[in-house]
Motif scaffolding. Sequence first.
Motif, short mmCIF file in Angstrom:
data_model
loop_
_atom_site.label_atom_id
_atom_site.label_comp_id
_atom_site.label_asym_id
_atom_site.label_seq_id
_atom_site.Cartn_x
_atom_site.Cartn_y
_atom_site.Cartn_z
N PRO A 18 3.51 1.94 -41.57
CA PRO A 18 3.46 1.48 -40.15
C PRO A 18 2.12 0.53 -40.01
O PRO A 18 2.18 -0.40 -39.14
N ILE A 19 1.16 0.74 -40.79
CA ILE A 19 -0.15 -0.11 -40.96
C ILE A 19 -0.11 -0.62 -42.50
O ILE A 19 -0.19 -0.07 -43.21
N TYR A 20 0.10 -1.93 -42.65
CA TYR A 20 -0.18 -2.73 -44.10
C TYR A 20 -1.61 -3.20 -44.22
O TYR A 20 -1.38 -4.31 -43.78
N PRO A 21 -2.52 -2.73 -44.74
CA PRO A 21 -3.79 -3.25 -44.51
C PRO A 21 -3.89 -4.32 -45.52
O PRO A 21 -4.75 -5.47 -45.04
N PRO A 22 -2.91 -4.48 -46.63
CA PRO A 22 -3.56 -5.74 -47.38
C PRO A 22 -3.44 -7.06 -46.75
O PRO A 22 -3.96 -8.06 -47.14
N VAL A 40 12.71 -8.89 -46.72
CA VAL A 40 13.89 -8.32 -46.43
C VAL A 40 14.98 -9.10 -46.52
O VAL A 40 15.88 -8.43 -47.04
N GLY A 41 14.97 -10.35 -46.52
CA GLY A 41 15.89 -11.11 -47.09
C GLY A 41 16.24 -11.00 -48.47
O GLY A 41 17.51 -10.66 -49.08
N MET A 42 15.24 -11.00 -49.26
CA MET A 42 15.29 -10.71 -50.82
C MET A 42 15.87 -9.36 -51.03
O MET A 42 16.58 -9.12 -52.09
N LEU A 43 15.59 -8.38 -50.24
CA LEU A 43 16.15 -7.06 -50.38
C LEU A 43 17.59 -7.20 -50.35
O LEU A 43 18.43 -6.39 -50.95
N VAL A 44 18.23 -7.69 -49.34
CA VAL A 44 19.46 -7.93 -48.97
C VAL A 44 20.30 -8.68 -50.11
O VAL A 44 21.30 -8.08 -50.40
N LEU A 45 19.62 -9.78 -50.61
CA LEU A 45 20.25 -10.49 -51.78
C LEU A 45 20.42 -9.80 -52.93
O LEU A 45 21.27 -10.03 -53.62
N LYS A 61 19.60 -4.18 -52.64
CA LYS A 61 18.83 -3.04 -52.29
C LYS A 61 18.81 -2.46 -50.69
O LYS A 61 18.19 -1.58 -50.72
N LEU A 62 19.33 -3.44 -49.97
CA LEU A 62 19.43 -2.94 -48.65
C LEU A 62 20.59 -3.59 -47.91
O LEU A 62 21.27 -4.71 -48.34
N ALA A 63 21.26 -2.69 -47.12
CA ALA A 63 22.40 -3.04 -46.52
C ALA A 63 22.40 -4.06 -45.54
O ALA A 63 21.09 -4.23 -44.99
N ALA A 64 23.18 -5.05 -45.44
CA ALA A 64 23.02 -6.17 -44.71
C ALA A 64 22.98 -5.91 -43.01
O ALA A 64 22.14 -6.41 -42.19
N HIS A 65 23.49 -4.64 -42.52
CA HIS A 65 23.40 -3.90 -41.12
C HIS A 65 21.97 -3.60 -41.06
O HIS A 65 21.61 -3.20 -39.94
N ASP A 66 21.23 -3.22 -41.77
CA ASP A 66 19.86 -2.53 -41.82
C ASP A 66 18.98 -3.75 -41.88
O ASP A 66 17.88 -3.43 -41.76
N PHE A 67 19.27 -5.01 -41.92
CA PHE A 67 18.36 -6.03 -41.77
C PHE A 67 17.37 -6.04 -40.77
O PHE A 67 15.96 -6.10 -40.91
N TRP A 68 17.92 -6.09 -39.46
CA TRP A 68 16.98 -6.11 -38.55
C TRP A 68 15.95 -4.90 -38.14
O TRP A 68 14.77 -5.17 -37.73
N PRO A 69 16.57 -3.85 -38.17
CA PRO A 69 15.58 -2.70 -38.04
C PRO A 69 14.49 -2.72 -39.20
O PRO A 69 13.40 -2.50 -38.74
N VAL A 70 14.66 -3.13 -40.26
CA VAL A 70 13.76 -3.05 -41.58
C VAL A 70 13.06 -4.05 -41.37
O VAL A 70 11.68 -4.26 -41.35
N LEU A 127 12.00 -5.50 -38.26
CA LEU A 127 11.15 -5.39 -37.31
C LEU A 127 9.93 -4.55 -37.80
O LEU A 127 8.82 -4.68 -37.53
N ALA A 128 10.29 -3.54 -38.67
CA ALA A 128 9.54 -2.62 -39.24
C ALA A 128 8.36 -3.12 -40.09
O ALA A 128 6.94 -2.81 -40.31
N TRP A 129 8.84 -3.93 -41.05
CA TRP A 129 8.18 -4.82 -41.84
C TRP A 129 7.27 -5.63 -41.21
O TRP A 129 5.93 -5.79 -41.52
N TRP A 130 7.61 -6.49 -40.16
CA TRP A 130 6.92 -7.59 -39.42
C TRP A 130 5.74 -6.79 -38.48
O TRP A 130 4.53 -7.18 -38.79
#
Length: 341
Positions: free
Chosen positions: A45-49, A139-144, A147-156, A158-161
Amino acid sequence: MVGNAELRRPGGYVVQVVAVAALYYGSARLGLLRELTVGSAVFTPIYPPTGVAVAALLILGIGCWPGITLGALTLILTISPPGPDLAGILFGNTAAPVCAAILLHWARFRPDLGRFRDGLALVFLGALAAMTISATVGVGMLVLADKLAAHDFWPVWLAWWVGDAMGVLLVTPLLLMLRGIRRPLRLGRWREATALTVIACVLVPLAAYSSLSLLFLVYPLIIWAALRFQLAGAVLCALFTSVMATIAATDGSGAFQGLSPVEIMAKLQAFNGTMALTALLMAALITEQRNTRRSVEQACQELVEVLEHLTAGEVPLPLPQTDADGTGDGDDSGGRSSPSR
């Protein structure tokens, strides 16, 4: 960005790059202590780096960017085997802070956050705008890489951003503030700071872990901290509140009890985002108003001295010119950033 002469020396440059990489890696390990799952992806939820990276670029200059890449590479290699998506993720993690620093330089951002426009620039340019790069590329690299389903792109996405943006909103002001500390508080202010700390240590965990959803109780505390201690108080209070809310969310306790992972993510990030925005922008606004008042008081004092000289029949000495922010005349580069190449 604030340049540093040490970057021109090979030995000093290597030390700074290694130090940035170490701080990046260490803060990443701290962030990974608390994770949430959205779809098939795990995120913090918080990515300090990201906050460490932006602060390093503002303080040391743009030339320390290899330290960000090195820190991200070390982190990835220690938590998972490298894959075909490694280069893309490294690019996104490096490009986002670099773009944030460049955008802040174009906005004439001052690291002391002494103006309201500096707070706005850090929020909307350094955090919300620039961090779309790391989220989109990662997230785009995970989909390509499947490692991640295309339909999970936007939820992931949003969480990453939001996780990256929260790192900038909470960690970057803290590091810039620590760099600018000049003098200790007076005894009376220490007493008030101690009282604020004690109340925060009692109220914030209570609000985070209460099943009555009392998270709104922390806002008077944030306002108190910003009014009395400006950036230092607001940022420290916001960081502590965000950490406690994140712990409660990842434990599924208090206000987050009984919610689905997506609901927990949405509620936590909405609270963290609004709380951090309130703290940062209020602190910047109050600091700007105090600087303006101090500038006016100084101008009035100088005018009184001129009138005293004229009354005594003396020729008054020329007065230094000051701008609206109370800085000296001629060159305002001391507060503004200058690119270091």
